[in-house]
Design an enzyme around this catalytic site. Structure first.
Site, PDB file in Angstrom:
ATOM      1  N   TRP A  61      -8.289  -2.116  -0.441  1.00 46.37           N
ATOM      2  CA  TRP A  61      -8.994  -0.951  -1.012  1.00 46.37           C
ATOM      3  C   TRP A  61     -10.139  -1.349  -1.931  1.00 46.37           C
ATOM      4  O   TRP A  61     -10.789  -0.480  -2.526  1.00 46.37           O
ATOM      5  CB  TRP A  61      -7.988  -0.038  -1.752  1.00 46.37           C
ATOM      6  N   LEU A  66     -13.677   3.034  18.059  1.00 45.55           N
ATOM      7  CA  LEU A  66     -13.837   1.571  17.995  1.00 45.55           C
ATOM      8  C   LEU A  66     -15.222   1.318  17.416  1.00 45.55           C
ATOM      9  O   LEU A  66     -16.227   1.819  17.952  1.00 45.55           O
ATOM     10  CB  LEU A  66     -13.763   0.965  19.410  1.00 45.55           C
ATOM     11  N   ASN A  76      -1.816   1.869   9.861  1.00 43.85           N
ATOM     12  CA  ASN A  76      -1.361   3.258   9.778  1.00 43.85           C
ATOM     13  C   ASN A  76      -0.055   3.469  10.540  1.00 43.85           C
ATOM     14  O   ASN A  76       0.851   4.139  10.044  1.00 43.85           O
ATOM     15  CB  ASN A  76      -2.449   4.213  10.296  1.00 43.85           C
ATOM     16  N   ASP A  86      -9.973   4.111  12.539  1.00 46.74           N
ATOM     17  CA  ASP A  86     -10.610   2.827  12.851  1.00 46.74           C
ATOM     18  C   ASP A  86      -9.578   2.058  13.675  1.00 46.74           C
ATOM     19  O   ASP A  86      -8.640   1.473  13.122  1.00 46.74           O
ATOM     20  CB  ASP A  86     -10.935   2.156  11.515  1.00 46.74           C
ATOM     21  N   CYS A 128      -7.983   9.757   5.412  1.00 48.69           N
ATOM     22  CA  CYS A 128      -8.023   9.615   6.877  1.00 48.69           C
ATOM     23  C   CYS A 128      -6.719  10.126   7.464  1.00 48.69           C
ATOM     24  O   CYS A 128      -6.714  10.834   8.460  1.00 48.69           O
ATOM     25  CB  CYS A 128      -8.220   8.164   7.263  1.00 48.69           C
ATOM     26  N   ARG A 162      10.519  24.306   9.401  1.00 45.41           N
ATOM     27  CA  ARG A 162       9.283  23.959  10.104  1.00 45.41           C
ATOM     28  C   ARG A 162       8.135  23.798   9.119  1.00 45.41           C
ATOM     29  O   ARG A 162       6.979  23.906   9.477  1.00 45.41           O
ATOM     30  CB  ARG A 162       8.986  25.051  11.142  1.00 45.41           C
ATOM     31  N   GLU A 167       0.847  -1.201   0.000  1.00 45.19           N
ATOM     32  CA  GLU A 167       0.000   0.000   0.000  1.00 45.19           C
ATOM     33  C   GLU A 167       0.886   1.255   0.000  1.00 45.19           C
ATOM     34  O   GLU A 167       0.636   2.205  -0.750  1.00 45.19           O
ATOM     35  CB  GLU A 167      -0.928   0.011   1.217  1.00 45.19           C
ATOM     36  N   ARG A 219      -7.338  12.323  10.864  1.00 41.55           N
ATOM     37  CA  ARG A 219      -8.625  12.937  11.240  1.00 41.55           C
ATOM     38  C   ARG A 219      -9.617  11.907  11.744  1.00 41.55           C
ATOM     39  O   ARG A 219     -10.521  12.222  12.524  1.00 41.55           O
ATOM     40  CB  ARG A 219      -9.243  13.681  10.044  1.00 41.55           C
ATOM     41  N   TYR A 254      -4.715   9.409  -1.942  1.00 43.00           N
ATOM     42  CA  TYR A 254      -3.348   9.708  -1.479  1.00 43.00           C
ATOM     43  C   TYR A 254      -2.287   9.864  -2.564  1.00 43.00           C
ATOM     44  O   TYR A 254      -1.577  10.867  -2.599  1.00 43.00           O
ATOM     45  CB  TYR A 254      -2.870   8.628  -0.498  1.00 43.00           C
TER      46      TYR A 254
HETATM   47  N1  THF Z   1     -12.307   2.324   6.311  1.00 42.37           N
HETATM   48  C1  THF Z   1     -12.461   1.711   7.495  1.00 42.37           C
HETATM   49  N2  THF Z   1     -13.680   1.476   7.982  1.00 42.37           N
HETATM   50  N3  THF Z   1     -11.386   1.312   8.213  1.00 42.37           N
HETATM   51  C2  THF Z   1     -10.120   1.527   7.765  1.00 42.37           C
HETATM   52  O1  THF Z   1      -9.154   1.147   8.455  1.00 42.37           O
HETATM   53  C3  THF Z   1      -9.934   2.186   6.533  1.00 42.37           C
HETATM   54  N4  THF Z   1      -8.666   2.489   6.033  1.00 42.37           N
HETATM   55  C4  THF Z   1      -8.517   2.551   4.591  1.00 42.37           C
HETATM   56  C5  THF Z   1      -9.708   3.187   4.030  1.00 42.37           C
HETATM   57  N5  THF Z   1     -10.894   3.133   4.609  1.00 42.37           N
HETATM   58  C6  THF Z   1     -11.065   2.558   5.820  1.00 42.37           C
HETATM   59  C7  THF Z   1      -8.362   1.143   4.049  1.00 42.37           C
HETATM   60  N6  THF Z   1      -7.417   0.387   4.846  1.00 42.37           N
HETATM   61  C8  THF Z   1      -8.175  -3.417   6.297  1.00 42.37           C
HETATM   62  C9  THF Z   1      -7.001  -2.763   6.640  1.00 42.37           C
HETATM   63  C10 THF Z   1      -6.768  -1.479   6.159  1.00 42.37           C
HETATM   64  C11 THF Z   1      -7.712  -0.856   5.353  1.00 42.37           C
HETATM   65  C12 THF Z   1      -8.896  -1.516   5.045  1.00 42.37           C
HETATM   66  C13 THF Z   1      -9.113  -2.804   5.495  1.00 42.37           C
HETATM   67  C14 THF Z   1      -8.438  -4.817   6.744  1.00 42.37           C
HETATM   68  O2  THF Z   1      -9.511  -5.359   6.498  1.00 42.37           O
HETATM   69  N7  THF Z   1      -7.483  -5.499   7.353  1.00 42.37           N
HETATM   70  C15 THF Z   1      -7.633  -6.901   7.719  1.00 42.37           C
HETATM   71  C16 THF Z   1      -7.115  -7.785   6.606  1.00 42.37           C
HETATM   72  C17 THF Z   1      -5.687  -7.523   6.243  1.00 42.37           C
HETATM   73  C18 THF Z   1      -5.266  -7.965   4.855  1.00 42.37           C
HETATM   74  O3  THF Z   1      -6.090  -8.363   4.015  1.00 42.37           O
HETATM   75  O4  THF Z   1      -4.070  -7.912   4.591  1.00 42.37           O
HETATM   76  C19 THF Z   1      -6.887  -7.128   9.027  1.00 42.37           C
HETATM   77  O5  THF Z   1      -7.274  -8.053   9.742  1.00 42.37           O
HETATM   78  O6  THF Z   1      -5.979  -6.355   9.354  1.00 42.37           O
HETATM   79  C20 THF Z   1      -7.557   2.881   6.880  1.00 42.37           C
HETATM   80  O7  THF Z   1      -6.527   3.581   6.386  1.00 42.37           O
END
Ligand code: THF
Length: 277
Positions: free
Chosen positions: A80, A221, A190, A182, A159, A126, A58, A179, A94
């Protein structure tokens, strides 16, 4: 990674119940900060196994300036998918803002190239800032993310909105203003992503890594993650792993996935959770 568990506990104790755009419902606080000394190890959450390959791809995708999920799909990354059009478009998210911000006079600004040259030339500046927040391309809230992307707007507003670098005593620190966060699904991604970016920028600027400071607006959460959160809070963190970058890479756009080696990552089992769309 005590900092991450402390954040979860803080939100459980002090959070407000709020509705949200996705209709899921959250417990949320406004304003919180975490700090990670990058010399003390690589801040990848250990209380659930995190998929570092998705995080690396990513970040490389952002740095390429791409906004179509084609590159992610080719590398088996699906995080995504939910927001993209049938052709894989996300609108000017981004990658577009980082590498090709459209100025009013028609010129195009590469914020990342500018950042690297500014850190090298004026490390005490800065103004070492990259902004993904561009009011001209924010989505229209009356239509869906996919419809916005089809109209040339961002599928989702960024975000992680803005980040700033800081140099002292030969060390490079980075602070992110996020901002909306999740906490269960996004935040482990992140933290690791910006920690990695800081290591990469430090290497190409011949600096040592300093701190990653993570500042939050609405940290939440989701109500359908609370069982998973409690499972995670019952676990004891392991010592942090280490991240090695291929030292031969001296160009911020010259990294590929093979240039990253994670050592000694000991983690509790993965915990699944549904993503709010
Ligand atoms: N929307 C929401 N609701 N949460 C987010 O964290 C989020 N992002 C990005 C854009 N919109 C968002 C997308 N990033 C996962 C992880 C990051 C994401 C979106 C989804 C996720 O489902 N992770 C699972 C699977 C990991 C994998 O497939 O590799 C996990 O268990 O971690 C935040 O920037």
């Amino acid at each position: 990674m005590k900092q991450y568990l402390d954040l979860m506990r803080h939100v459980l104790e002090h959070g407000h119940k709020k509705t949200d755009r996705t209709g899921t419902g959250t417990i949320s606080v406004f304003g919180y900060q975490m700090r990670f000394d990058l010399q003390q190890g690589f801040p990848l959450v250990t209380t659930k196994k995190c998929h570092l390959r998705s995080i690396i791809h990513e970040l490389l995708w952002f740095l390429k300036g791409e906004t179509n999920i084609g590159y992610l799909k080719d590398n088996g990354v699906s995080i995504w998918d939910e927001w993209a059009t049938a052709d894989g478009e996300l609108g000017p998210v981004y990658g577009a803002q980082w590498r090709s911000w459209q100025a009013a006079d028609g010129s195009v600004i590469d914020q990342i190239s500018q950042l690297i040259s500014d850190i090298k030339r004026t490390p005490d500046s800065r103004r070492l800032i990259v902004s993904a927040w561009n009011p001209a391309v924010l989505p229209d809230t009356s239509v869906s993310p996919k419809q916005n992307a089809a109209l040339g707007k961002q599928a989702l507003p960024p975000c992680h909105t803005l980040f700033q670098f800081y140099v002292n005593d030969g060390k490079l620190s980075c602070q992110l203003y996020q901002r909306s966060a999740d906490i269960f699904l996004g935040v482990p991604f992140n933290i690791a992503s910006y920690a990695l970016l800081t290591l990469m920028v430090a290497q190409v600027c011949d600096l040592a890594p300093g701190d990653f400071v993570h500042t939050f607006g609405d940290a939440h959460l989701y109500l359908n993650h609370l069982e998973q959160v409690n499972t995670q809070l019952a676990r004891e963190p392991y010592p942090l792993p280490q991240m090695q970058l291929n030292p031969a890479v001296k160009d911020i756009f010259g990294f590929s996935a093979a240039d990253f080696t994670l050592l000694n990552y000991q983690a509790h089992p993965h915990i699944k959770a549904p993503v709010a769309i």
